[in-house]
Scaffold this active site. Sequence first.
Site, mmCIF file in Angstrom:
data_model
loop_
_atom_site.group_PDB
_atom_site.id
_atom_site.type_symbol
_atom_site.label_atom_id
_atom_site.label_comp_id
_atom_site.label_asym_id
_atom_site.label_seq_id
_atom_site.Cartn_x
_atom_site.Cartn_y
_atom_site.Cartn_z
ATOM 1 N N GLY A 1 0.839 -1.207 0.000
ATOM 2 C CA GLY A 1 0.000 0.000 0.000
ATOM 3 C C GLY A 1 0.870 1.251 0.000
ATOM 4 N N HIS A 2 1.874 1.270 0.889
ATOM 5 C CA HIS A 2 2.792 2.414 0.930
ATOM 6 C C HIS A 2 3.542 2.555 -0.397
ATOM 7 C CE1 HIS A 2 2.801 1.290 5.367
ATOM 8 N NE2 HIS A 2 2.447 2.554 5.407
#
Length: 289
Positions: free
Chosen positions: A35-36
């Site tokens: 996600g990051h």
Amino acid sequence: LEINTIAELKAMLSSERAKGKTIGFVPTMGYFHDGHLTLMREAASKADVVVVSIFVNPTQFGPNEDLDKYPQDLKHDRALAAGAGVDYLFVPSVDEMYPAGFKTFVEVEGITEGLCGRGRPGHFKGVATVVAKLLNIVKPEVAFFGEKDWQQLVVIKRMVADLNMDVQIVGVPTVREADGLAMSSRNSYLSARDRQAALALSKTLARANELVEAGERNAAKLMQKLRDFLATEKRVELEYIEAVDPESLAPVDEVKGDVLIALAARVGGTRLIDNTVIRQKLENSSDLF
Ligand code: PAF
């Protein structure tokens, strides 16, 4: 390139700006997952210089929350950031961000009170304050936030509009594991059995979409069906599930237009959140456009 002080980061970024470079910013608390990395890649595609901060912000944690055990692995994060096209990794200390004498907080009213705000009083005050500080330090043209924290994204957009901050806030869709679990640094707390049980969250949201598709438009009835569905997974303790307007976060009675279904639950002591936006064409909108 890792930087630990505000003065040094400001100096580096002002020389980038002098060269005419645009700055994209991804604020994080570290312990990177896909996600990051998606936020970082998105930033790299939209700006010349990518700045990522790693700061486990104490002001957004309640007294009985997981500040002390929040997962960290700076070595691993450095390697992942380098691979994702990050130019500056800003890793300040707590004293650097909150020196002695610190007295100013940003409070976004109303939209911080429901959903996660109810169970985490003061959380969004800490988030808004640290994000305002980080935006003032980095002064990016554009900053990226995950839609998994939908309420946080709405709160930050509100703050940026209300305080006339010159930054574009971009929400990036939630990245999920192959089996549907929304990626979160807190997933690392889950035992194998809890990890399996946690699938009930994304399954409940998928069920919401199916029920609406099948014609359920009454929000209260829909929420009751979803609570019943989730209750079959005994390891999951629901905190809330609500149907709200995706922009105002006001509860809706009827599922029409776009509706955000957001939930929070504890699985073996770990608090997880997830959400989905149910998008429906309004009745008289034309298929032609
Ligand atoms: O979403 C997060 O990781 C944090 O809330 C943020 C935006 C970095 C502020 O501390």
